[in-house]
Design an enzyme around this catalytic site. Sequence first.
Site, short mmCIF file in Angstrom:
data_model
loop_
_atom_site.label_atom_id
_atom_site.label_comp_id
_atom_site.label_asym_id
_atom_site.label_seq_id
_atom_site.Cartn_x
_atom_site.Cartn_y
_atom_site.Cartn_z
N THR A 36 0.85 -1.21 0.00
CA THR A 36 0.00 0.00 0.00
C THR A 36 0.88 1.26 0.00
O THR A 36 0.45 2.32 0.44
CB THR A 36 -0.94 0.03 1.23
OG1 THR A 36 -0.17 -0.11 2.43
CG2 THR A 36 -1.97 -1.07 1.16
N ASP A 57 8.89 -8.62 1.53
CA ASP A 57 7.69 -8.84 2.34
C ASP A 57 8.15 -9.47 3.65
O ASP A 57 8.61 -10.61 3.67
CB ASP A 57 6.76 -9.79 1.57
CG ASP A 57 5.54 -10.19 2.38
OD1 ASP A 57 5.44 -9.80 3.57
OD2 ASP A 57 4.68 -10.91 1.83
N TYR A 146 -7.14 -5.45 11.48
CA TYR A 146 -6.12 -4.45 11.82
C TYR A 146 -5.95 -4.34 13.34
O TYR A 146 -4.84 -4.43 13.85
CB TYR A 146 -6.56 -3.10 11.24
CG TYR A 146 -5.55 -1.98 11.41
CD1 TYR A 146 -4.34 -2.00 10.74
CD2 TYR A 146 -5.84 -0.90 12.24
CE1 TYR A 146 -3.42 -0.97 10.89
CE2 TYR A 146 -4.93 0.14 12.39
CZ TYR A 146 -3.73 0.11 11.72
OH TYR A 146 -2.82 1.14 11.86
#
Length: 313
Positions: A36, A57, A146
Site C-alpha cells: 500500500t 515482504d 487491523y
Amino acid sequence: MAEILVTGAAGFIGSHFVDELIRDGHNVYGVDNFITSTPANISHLDDEPLFRFTERDITKGIEFPGALDYIANLASPASPVDYYEYPLETMLVGSVGAYHCLELAREKKAVFLQASTSEVYGDPEVTPQPESYWGRVNSFGPRACYDEAKRFAEALAYTYRAKEWAESRIARIFNTFGPRMRKNDGRAVPNFINQALAGEPITVYGDGSQTRSFCYINDLVEGLARLLFSPVTTPVNIGNPNEMTILDIAEQIREKINPESEIVFLPLPENDPKQRKPDISKAGKLLGWEPKWALEDGLDKTIEYFKSDRPTA
Ligand code: UDP
C-alpha cells in the site's frame, strides 16, 4: 550514529520517519513490499548515502547481514479501505511480520519499536484515551484484522521484553495526515481534500458527529524518534489531542479549497469509532514531546502536496 532498520519505509509514515532519522545522521536500511506504499515516497533518497533499500515482504522472513541498533516496524496496511482489501496481509504482517522483526532484534541485540495504533482502544468509552485504557475492540468485525493484528504485535513486543529476548518500544499512533498520503487511500483528510479539489461532493460518513484528533506528520515522526531513542518500554500515545468532529474538518477543508463544494452524507462504516482523542501526558512527561503544528498549517502543506504533480493514486 545508529544503524536502524525501518520496515514499511516507503509508506506515508515510514518514509517521513526515514527522513527524520537521516536528518539526525543515522544509517537507515529501508524495507517495504509496496503493498500500500509507493517507491515515489523514497525516490528523493536515491542518492542518499545514509539510506539503503530492499524490496521485501517481512511476513516471509527478514535477514540482515550487518549490525543493527534499532528495528522500527512500521509495515502494515493502515487505512480502513486498505485493510478491508488486504485483511489477511494485515493480520500476517502484524503477527508473523512483527515476530520476524523481533527475532532479528533478538539476534542483533537491537531495540525493537512497534508502530501500534489508537485502534487498540477500539470504540472507546473513555475520553481522552490514556495508555492505561484496555480498549473496547470487536474481534469479530471488519476492523478486527487491523485492530487485533496490532494488539497481537503489542503482546509480542511485551513478551520479548518480559522474557528479556529483546528490548521493545510501542508507539500508539493516532490519526495522522500530511504529504505522501495516497490520494485514494480512503481516509478522511485525503478524501476531503481531493474531492474539494476535483469539485466533487465531500463524502461525510454518518452524520459527521464522530470525532478524530489529527496530528501533522512532522510532529508524529519527531515523537516516534524520541520514543525509539528513549528508555520507555511501555506503550506511549503519539498524536495530537486537538479533537474535532468529522463534519467540522470537512467544512474547514471545504472553506480552504472550494466553499461551493457540496457535503453529502453517506452510511457510516460498521464499527466506526464514535470518538478518538489521545491523552498525551505520558509522551510529554517521559519524552518531552508535544505536537507543534497547527491543523491549519498542516492542511495547507497537505493541500499543496495534492495540488502538485507528485501524488500517486
Ligand atoms: N470518513 C468520512 N468520509 C470519508 C472518509 C472517512 O466521513 O470519505 C470518516 C470515517 O467514517 C471516520 C473518520 O472519517 O469516522 C476517520 O476516518 P479515516 O478513514 O480517516 O480513519 P479512522 O480514524 O477511521 O481509522
